[in-house]
Enzyme design. Structure first.
Site, PDB file in Angstrom:
ATOM      1  N   CYS B 100       0.921  -1.331  -0.003  1.00  0.00           N
ATOM      2  CA  CYS B 100       0.036   0.159   0.055  1.00  0.00           C
ATOM      3  C   CYS B 100       0.902   1.268  -0.149  1.00  0.00           C
ATOM      4  O   CYS B 100       1.792   1.327   0.765  1.00  0.00           O
ATOM      5  CB  CYS B 100      -0.878  -0.073   1.254  1.00  0.00           C
ATOM      6  N   HIS B 142      -9.276  -3.874  -2.032  1.00  0.00           N
ATOM      7  CA  HIS B 142      -8.270  -3.186  -1.247  1.00  0.00           C
ATOM      8  C   HIS B 142      -8.519  -1.563  -1.259  1.00  0.00           C
ATOM      9  O   HIS B 142      -8.653  -1.058   0.039  1.00  0.00           O
ATOM     10  CB  HIS B 142      -6.812  -3.122  -1.868  1.00  0.00           C
ATOM     11  N   GLU B 143      -8.816  -0.918  -2.313  1.00  0.00           N
ATOM     12  CA  GLU B 143      -9.293   0.472  -2.427  1.00  0.00           C
ATOM     13  C   GLU B 143     -10.618   0.724  -1.409  1.00  0.00           C
ATOM     14  O   GLU B 143     -10.609   1.796  -0.837  1.00  0.00           O
ATOM     15  CB  GLU B 143      -9.010   0.982  -3.599  1.00  0.00           C
ATOM     16  N   HIS B 146     -10.112   1.065   2.015  1.00  0.00           N
ATOM     17  CA  HIS B 146      -9.808   2.384   2.616  1.00  0.00           C
ATOM     18  C   HIS B 146     -10.776   3.375   2.892  1.00  0.00           C
ATOM     19  O   HIS B 146     -10.969   4.195   3.866  1.00  0.00           O
ATOM     20  CB  HIS B 146      -9.061   3.255   1.546  1.00  0.00           C
TER      21      HIS B 146
END
Lengths: 174, 175
Positions: B100, B142-143, B146
């Site tokens: 990341c 993954h994004e 966030h």
């Protein structure tokens, strides 16, 4: 005073609380830990720790000798090069397993080394029953001659009585 | 256009949840352009989320189309600007290695769904439906994490997990 890096190794009979007691002694002695690996191997406690410390190897040994003795652990300290961040990215993961017999690791890793594997991480386990044990080997590493070369080497190894899986590791950075 | 500063863990703002985008205006599109430029300037550069640059709105960009060699089994949807994304379906599981831009110098193993379906608005406010798999699906998950204040560090699995623990994750994490 400049700080040095040491590799501190402890081996002995496992029991609860070893890591807490040893790392407490190191902390109180002014040490700073880097990368660490603790494992039970064959029921034994083993740990290797990167330790940053301003004093000598002898002085570091003395910091933990009391706890190590009372826990019945063998202690070993080496001055080493290195630092906090030395990560190298693996690009391949290989699992090999089969009926346990002497020589699997030597044979398989020999073939893979010839095909360009740089091993970064190795763990092996023994499963199965006592009469029919299974050996399981996990490797992560870098394919210095490319993944097809490793895949070909594994095909030859598989013809000789073990099973194997190769998975490319594609690290996603987001 | 500008390259924005990436905030890095342990900055506590990375653990904050982001708010839905309300206005699909020029200011949003300007920000998306900057966010995309920042993503392409980074290592890897296949995904970025608005909170990584300190803007706590539900905006992510994913683009795996520029990879030298797209990993086998990955879909390739090109440039995806995903605003207010909602993952609606998860299927299968795979362990993969992630890093990341907000967590430099560390990568670790994370289990993600192999395939996801999701909806998202584009930067003009139009709603789209998507289906991704493999590497691209991993980037989307993954994004999207966030936006909920989750880092891949929150989902690390141990090296021994690969073979024996796959089922545990499904029960805990399909929500």
């Amino acid at each position: 005073m400049s700080e040095h890096w040491y590799m501190l190794t402890l081996v002995g009979r496992d029991r609860p609380g070893i890591v807490a007691r040893i790392t407490r002694a190191l902390y109180e002695g002014g040490c700073h830990l880097g990368e660490t690996s603790m494992m039970r191997l064959g029921g034994n406690f083993t740990v290797m720790m990167m330790v940053q410390y301003a004093g000598t190897a002898k002085a570091l040994e003395q910091l933990v000798a009391g706890e190590a003795d009372s826990l019945g652990l063998k202690l070993h300290v080496d001055r080493v090069e290195g630092g906090r961040q030395q990560a190298v990215e693996p690009d391949v993961r290989i699992t090999v397993y089969g009926a346990d017999r002497p020589g699997i690791v030597a044979h398989v890793t020999g073939a893979l080394a010839d095909a360009g594997l740089d091993i970064l991480d190795l763990i092996s386990d023994i499963g199965g029953s006592e009469e029919a044990p299974i050996y399981i080997l996990h490797l992560e590493g870098r394919a210095l001659q490319g993944i097809p070369a490793l895949a070909s080497a594994l095909e030859i190894v598989k013809g000789e009585g073990v099973d194997a899986q190769l998975t490319p590791i594609e690290t996603m950075v987001g | 256009m500008a390259i924005l500063e990436i905030i890095k863990y342990p900055d506590p703002r990375l653990k904050e949840a982001s708010q839905p985008v309300q206005a699909f205006d020029d200011a949003l599109r300007d920000f998306v352009a900057d966010l995309e430029e920042t993503m392409r300037a980074g290592p890897g550069g296949v995904g970025i989320a608005a909170p990584q640059v300190g803007r706590f709105e539900r905006i992510v960009i994913v683009d795996v189309s520029g990879m030298r060699k797209l990993p086998a089994g990955s879909s390739n949807s090109g440039r995806l600007v995903l605003i207010n994304p909602e993952i609606t379906e998860w299927e299968g599981m795979a362990m993969g290695r992630e890093g990341c831009m907000s967590v430099p110098d560390y990568t670790g193993n994370v289990i993600r769904a192999e395939k996801v379906r999701f909806t998202a608005h584009d930067e003009f406010g139009e709603l789209h439906e998507y289906a991704c798999e493999g590497y691209e699906a991993r980037a989307v998950q993954h994004e999207a994490d966030h936006l909920d204040g989750m880092l891949f560090l929150d989902r690390l699995v141990s090296r021994r997990t690969d073979l024996f623990r796959r089922k545990v994750y499904q029960q805990k994490d399909k929500r």
